[in-house]
Design an enzyme around this catalytic site. Structure first.
Site, short mmCIF file in Angstrom:
data_model
loop_
_atom_site.label_atom_id
_atom_site.label_comp_id
_atom_site.label_asym_id
_atom_site.label_seq_id
_atom_site.Cartn_x
_atom_site.Cartn_y
_atom_site.Cartn_z
N ASP B 300 0.84 -1.21 0.00
CA ASP B 300 0.00 0.00 0.00
C ASP B 300 0.86 1.24 0.00
O ASP B 300 1.24 1.73 1.05
CB ASP B 300 -0.92 -0.06 1.23
CG ASP B 300 -1.99 1.01 1.21
OD1 ASP B 300 -2.19 1.64 0.16
OD2 ASP B 300 -2.62 1.21 2.26
N GLU B 334 -2.68 10.20 -0.84
CA GLU B 334 -3.94 9.46 -0.87
C GLU B 334 -4.42 9.11 0.53
O GLU B 334 -5.60 9.15 0.82
CB GLU B 334 -3.77 8.15 -1.67
CG GLU B 334 -5.09 7.43 -1.98
CD GLU B 334 -5.47 6.36 -0.95
OE1 GLU B 334 -6.59 5.81 -1.08
OE2 GLU B 334 -4.68 6.06 -0.03
#
Lengths: 469, 469
Positions: B300, B334
């Site tokens: 991630d 993000e």
């Protein structure tokens, strides 16, 4: 998984055609099916026993080569585990197996003309003869294939140790296909080299990874040539040896004392739920209980065993009453002779048992990607697309596919009896990181992936039981 | 992946309808497409750079929270990596981000009436305020949901520390759905508890595993209630705390000094191959370059970044000349604000850029299972089934599916500009073992799985570029 079988299609057309009436019926039962299959998955992911069973098989028993004490312990343990499932009958079936023992820890050393000798991490290939306790030393010659050995012939091969070094191709999407393209070196390399007078072979391990874990597996000796010792070395050792050989002659010293020490009776473990309507018709789920001796046989094939056991456990726990007999078989001796599968099929024929389907899980406890069917999928596919439609609304990202393909080695002998043979297709990307090595341990199996495989098998058994074949 | 978006369907009907003429065209080119897509996969599995790039991003840079030095290093490194690809133009785009810092190592202790205090493994939730350097101590109350907090009200909640302990459900096939069902505790739990006078919250980590790794992630404070500190504890700690609370009052001592320390300018990294026929039309591939601060941000979303970079690398290496501009975007911020994605979409609109499709990879570097499309799949599906038919003969066990579903957070702001938004769907079974923890490291990503994801994205970009949308 020991080897890959080609699908045999033609036998099963009649099976596939008989599905058509059920497709209509299936439509009417979609909601019930979706509900049941959803509950199968929920149960498997939260209340199943398969991961705990695998843990015990791997940690309390460990590896279980045919004819070993470990194998006998595994029979006792899994029988006991299966007996803990209510309404299940458990029994065993004898199979005569060859007992191969590895002997002392193998030694393989590369001795260059210049510089120091280096040790190569090694495991004797299953069924290999030994070198004798003094070992053997000879010049090594590197080849890429059996054909290259043919081309080199007696002049170049005689008296040497042949080093098969063709890498398992990493560029293929299917590592199973890559394995299939490479297995001949391990399986047939010794006899091919012996034909031209080689004294031993060493073989690059079958994995796309470059690491220092040697992978074992079985070989087949031809009857008409001498049996010479055969040892696998790790891919890293193979890379190093090949580099060492670039500019100089290199000798190999190899020593192993493996041999077939005799025969033994091993048992396949069988458990079943009797069918309420057609007890004489059997839907089989299975894996093989034997393993190689390094590691714990977790992916190969402890996973397939406990998934098959879980099919019975889940169906009983959810109160499902099968119409057909659902039978779980943990086969003996897959890795090193297939005596369990052969004996099972022989007795099935002798006893006039009817197997309508047999599903094998022997591709590791990785995430299930679908099933491969030894039948014409252009006919059978609509049925399983319907299954997929039933399943998908409740299990949205759960995409199982069905393709034509091999099923499993143990159920293969049922082929002439016209059972529909099915393989659970587990994701193969990581399988050959562990296959036949000391790394094939309990902690390499992810609980969810194992459980989803069991749920997929249970769902398929349910649908075949309900709609017939 | 930070959060899950619901698909927005209606915008894209027109996109889907415009596919129909291309379905006919596609048929004529099947052989070429199969050949090219096969070469994409071969290249990706044997000659791609994405795994090496990920290794460098994880080991040479490590984690890269918005506004950190790590983030700036990651911009420099990935820009350099992208510049190594011939024919690619690399530039950056500024985005103003909040800089949140974790401060001292968090302390959470459970202090029972009887017996010893126990330490709970903890990580402050992203954007959480601190407790002050002395920490806070209060009685803890366990709840299962925001609604339970509402029901308990000020009388039970005021002055206490609220412990959200609803487990992420393990019984769901989709761990993403399970995450979606549980995320409110982490995201909205603090403000809901503060509404009734709570002084702090601790939250069970979002994973189906029972282990001792706390998972972080972001929260959102409501404007009209006090901001109270919020800390995640591991699932094992949550189980232990819950057990401790069964027969007695328990206090929690919690201490963290996290806070938003200011603003910074972070950069999104952009690289593109100019289109030969329609340079003004863009097909975007991307991931996000920022990460959480524990671990290395490998799954991630280092994985999504290097996969997107690999799309350009593979197309160039195979000599493909795209008709449209193929643009790789590594988005800033993000995890903690989406400033990179928002700014990208704002500038795209301002500059009249036309995005025909945007594909995001932000579900980890796990084996690709297909794509999710923010469009009506009943129309778009035949097109992608055709793709599947093109691909499958050469790549037999490679089963990608396409479903309606969310795409990605970073490309979401392009939605009003009517780009077809697509998410790479990676297998989710292992994702939440690593997500937002210290375990999200380079060695948790399998090279083949990462490479296959890149190949899947490259194949889809090729087909959209060739047949248009």
């Amino acid at each position: 998984m020991a080897s890959l079988k080609k699908p045999i299609i033609s036998y099963f057309f009649y099976v596939a055609f008989s599905l058509l009436p059920y497709i209509v019926q299936a439509q009417n039962n979609t909601d019930d099916d979706a509900k049941f299959i959803s509950s199968v998955h929920e149960f498997s992911l939260s209340k199943s026993e398969c991961y705990a069973w695998l843990k015990s098989l791997c940690l309390d028993v460990g590896n279980r080569l045919s004819g070993s004490i470990g194998y006998k312990k595994a029979v006792a343990l899994t029988s006991q585990q299966l007996k803990s499932i209510p309404s299940v009958t458990v029994f065993t079936q004898d199979a005569e197996v060859d007992v191969w023992q590895r002997g002392i820890k193998e030694v393989v050393e590369a001795i260059p003309q210049k510089g120091k000798k280096i040790k190569l991490n090694a495991l004797a290939i299953g069924l290999s003869v030994g070198t004798g306790s003094k070992g053997i030393r000879a010049e090594v010659i590197e080849v890429q294939s059996l054909e290259e050995v043919d081309r080199l012939g007696r002049e170049k091969i005689s008296g040497k140790i042949v080093f098969y070094n063709r890498p398992m191709p990493s560029a293929l999407v299917s590592t199973r296909s890559a394995y299939g393209q490479s297995i001949e070196q391990r399986g047939a390399g010794a006899s091919r080299a012996a034909k031209y007078g080689a004294v031993g072979v060493i073989v690059r391990s079958l994995t796309t990874q470059i690491d220092d874990f040697p992978h074992t597996g079985a070989l087949r000796y031809l009857a008409d040539v001498p049996k010479i010792p055969a040892i696998c070395i790790s891919t890293l050792a193979a890379e190093n040896l090949s580099a060492l050989m670039k500019n100089q002659k290199v000798d190999i010293f190899m020593k192993n004392t493996s041999s077939i020490v005799g025969k033994s009776i091993d048992q396949s473990v069988i458990a079943e739920i009797k069918g309420s309507l057609h007890p004489e018709k059997i839907i089989l789920v299975g894996g093989h209980l034997d393993s190689w001796d390094p590691g714990q046989g977790a992916h190969d094939d402890g996973a397939g065993c406990v998934q098959s056991m879980e099919v019975l456990h889940t169906l009983i726990a959810l109160g499902y009453k099968p119409k057909h007999t659902i039978r779980c078989v943990l086969f003996a001796n897959e890795e090193i002779g297939l005596a369990g599968g052969n004996e099972y099929a022989r007795l099935a024929k002798q006893n006039n048992e009817i197997h309508i389907a047999a599903i094998e899980s022997d591709g590791g406890g990785h995430v299930p990607r679908g099933f491969t069917f030894e039948a014409d999928t252009s006919v059978i596919k609509p049925y399983f697309q319907k299954i997929s439609k039933i399943v998908s609304p409740l299990l949205e990202p759960y995409d199982l596919t069905c393709n034509l393909g091999g099923s499993g080695a143990d159920i293969g002998p049922l082929r002439p009896q016209k059972a529909l043979l099915v393989g659970l297709k587990a994701d193969s990307n990581r399988y050959f990181d562990f296959h036949h090595t000391s790394r094939d341990t309990y902690d390499a199996v992810h609980p969810r992936e194992l459980q989803l495989g069991a749920a997929a098998m249970t769902s398929l058994v349910y649908l075949i039981d309900k709609y017939g074949l």
